[in-house]
Scaffold this active site. Structure first.
Site, PDB file in Angstrom:
ATOM      1  N   ALA A   1     -34.247  11.493   8.485  1.00 57.31           N
ATOM      2  CA  ALA A   1     -35.274  11.849   9.458  1.00 57.31           C
ATOM      3  C   ALA A   1     -36.497  12.320   8.677  1.00 57.31           C
ATOM      4  O   ALA A   1     -36.384  12.800   7.549  1.00 57.31           O
ATOM      5  CB  ALA A   1     -34.764  12.944  10.374  1.00 57.31           C
TER       6      ALA A   1
ATOM      7  N   GLU B   1     -26.673   8.163   9.128  1.00 56.73           N
ATOM      8  CA  GLU B   1     -26.190   8.231  10.512  1.00 56.73           C
ATOM      9  C   GLU B   1     -26.580   6.988  11.302  1.00 56.73           C
ATOM     10  O   GLU B   1     -25.797   6.471  12.107  1.00 56.73           O
ATOM     11  CB  GLU B   1     -26.747   9.500  11.180  1.00 56.73           C
ATOM     12  CG  GLU B   1     -26.169  10.769  10.547  1.00 56.73           C
ATOM     13  CD  GLU B   1     -26.844  12.032  11.027  1.00 56.73           C
ATOM     14  OE1 GLU B   1     -28.093  12.133  10.886  1.00 56.73           O
ATOM     15  OE2 GLU B   1     -26.158  12.924  11.551  1.00 56.73           O
TER      16      GLU B   1
ATOM     17  N   GLU C   1     -28.433  17.155   4.449  1.00 57.32           N
ATOM     18  CA  GLU C   1     -29.144  18.113   5.309  1.00 57.32           C
ATOM     19  C   GLU C   1     -28.919  19.557   4.885  1.00 57.32           C
ATOM     20  O   GLU C   1     -29.775  20.420   5.073  1.00 57.32           O
ATOM     21  CB  GLU C   1     -28.688  17.944   6.775  1.00 57.32           C
ATOM     22  CG  GLU C   1     -29.178  16.674   7.449  1.00 57.32           C
ATOM     23  CD  GLU C   1     -28.265  15.477   7.258  1.00 57.32           C
ATOM     24  OE1 GLU C   1     -27.382  15.519   6.373  1.00 57.32           O
ATOM     25  OE2 GLU C   1     -28.428  14.491   7.991  1.00 57.32           O
TER      26      GLU C   1
END
Ligand code: HXC
Length: 259
Positions: A66, A113, A133
Site C-alpha cells: 500500500a 496480499e 507492515e
C-alpha cells in the site's frame, strides 16, 4: 474507461491482462489504482469473450505494498469511517472468472496480499514476497494474516508477519504460496499459457471450480478478515504508526515508543 495507473489489454482476444503501472513508486497501491483495478477486472468479468484474467506488475515490482506516503497521516477515524481497504480493495474477490497473478520482483505488504487474492500465483525467479507492515508499526490489513497462514502454514506466516523478512521464489514455491516458478523472461508466456488453457474449458466449469476451491479455502475467512480490519484500523490511532510511516517517508530509521 481510460486508466492512468494500470494498463489493460487482451491476449488472443480471450485473456484480459492488467499491468499495474506506477513503476517509479514500485507499483505502490493507492486508492485510485485499486479503483481502476476493480473496474478493469469487473469489465473483463462481464465480457463473454474473456475466460481468464492475468494481473501483473513490472520486472522489479509486482507491488511494494500500500502507498505508505498516502497512509502516513491517516487517523483511526479516517480509516474506520472511510472503510479503508474494505471499500475498494476486495472487488477482486467478487470476480467470478479465474484471475492469475504473474509476480516478478517485490510483492510486499498489500502487494503480497493482492497476489494472494488472485486465484493462484505464478512467480518469476526474482520474485520476493513479504508482509513487512510490522516495520511500520501496523499489521497486514488486506487479508495477509488470514491468507498467508492458509497458504504456507502458521510457522512461516508468523515468521513473516513478526520479523517482516522476505521469502524468495524458491521458498515461496516450497511453502505452497506460489504454484510455479519460472525464469523471469518466461513469466508472461507461462501465465498466458495457463490462462489460454483455462479459456479452452467451459466458462461455467472454470467458474464453478474456482467457487468450489474457494469454499474449501475460505471457511471462516470473512470473520478473520473482519477481525484483522478492526485491528488494522485501530493501529492508526497509535503514535508508532505515525512514527513508522514518517520514518519511511523521510528515509530514516523508525524509533518506536510502544504507544
Ligand atoms: C510508497 C514506496 C513504497 C510504498 C517503495 N516506494 N515502496 N512508496 N509506498 N509501499 C517508493 C520509494 O519511496 C521510492 O520512492 C521508490 O518507490 C523506489 O523505492 P526504493 O526504496 O528506493 O527502492 P529499493 O531500494 O530497491 O527498495 C525496494 C523496497 C523498498 C525494499 C521494496 O522500497 C521498501 O521497503 N518499500 C516499502 C515496502 C513496505 O513496507 N511495504 C508495505 C507497505 S504497508 P522515491 O521517491 O524515493 O524514489 C502495506 C499495508 C497493507 O502494504 C495494508 C493494507 C493494504
Amino acid at each position: 474507461m481510460t486508466y492512468e495507473l494500470i494498463q489493460v489489454r487482451t491476449e488472443g482476444e480471450r485473456v484480459g491482462v492488467i499491468t499495474l503501472n506506477r513503476p517509479k513508486q514500485l507499483n505502490a497501491l493507492n486508492d485510485a489504482l485499486m479503483d481502476e483495478l476493480g473496474a478493469a477486472l469487473q469489465a473483463f468479468d462481464a465480457d463473454p469473450a474473456i475466460g481468464c484474467m492475468v494481473v501483473t506488475g513490472s520486472e522489479k515490482a509486482f507491488a511494494a505494498g500500500a502507498d505508505i506516503g498516502a497512509m502516513a497521516s491517516y487517523s483511526f477515524a479516517d480509516v474506520y469511517k472511510g472503510d479503508y481497504i474494505t471499500r475498494n480493495w476486495e472487488q477482486i474477490r467478487q470476480i467470478r472468472k479465474p484471475v492469475i497473478a504473474a509476480v516478478s520482483g517485490f510483492a510486499l505488504g498489500g502487494g503480497c496480499e493482492l497476489a494472494m487474492m488472485c486465484d493462484f500465483i505464478i512467480a518469476a525467479d526474482n520474485a520476493r514476497f513479504g508482509q513487512p507492515e510490522i516495520k511500520l508499526g501496523i499489521i497486514p490489513g488486506a487479508g495477509g494474516t488470514q491468507r498467508l497462514p492458509r497458504a504456507v502454514g502458521k510457522a512461516k506466516a508468523m515468521d513473516m508477519a513478526l520479523t517482516g523478512r522476505m521469502m524468495d521464489a524458491t521458498e515461496a514455491e516450497r511453502a505452497g504460496l506460489v504454484s510455479r516458478v519460472v525464469p523471469l523472461e518466461k513469466l508472461m508466456d507461462e501465465a498466458l499459457g495457463a490462462a489460454l488453457m483455462i479459456c479452452d474449458y467451459s466458462q461455467v466449469a472454470t467458474m464453478a471450480a474456482k467457487e468450489s476451491v474457494n469454499k474449501a479455502f475460505e471457511g471462516s475467512l470473512a470473520d478473520g478478515i473482519h477481525f484483522e480490519r478492526r485491528l488494522f484500523h485501530a493501529l492508526f490511532a497509535t503514535d508508532d504508526q505515525k512514527e513508522g510511516m514518517d520514518a519511511f517517508v523521510n528515509k530514516r530509521k523508525a524509533v518506536f515508543k510502544n504507544r
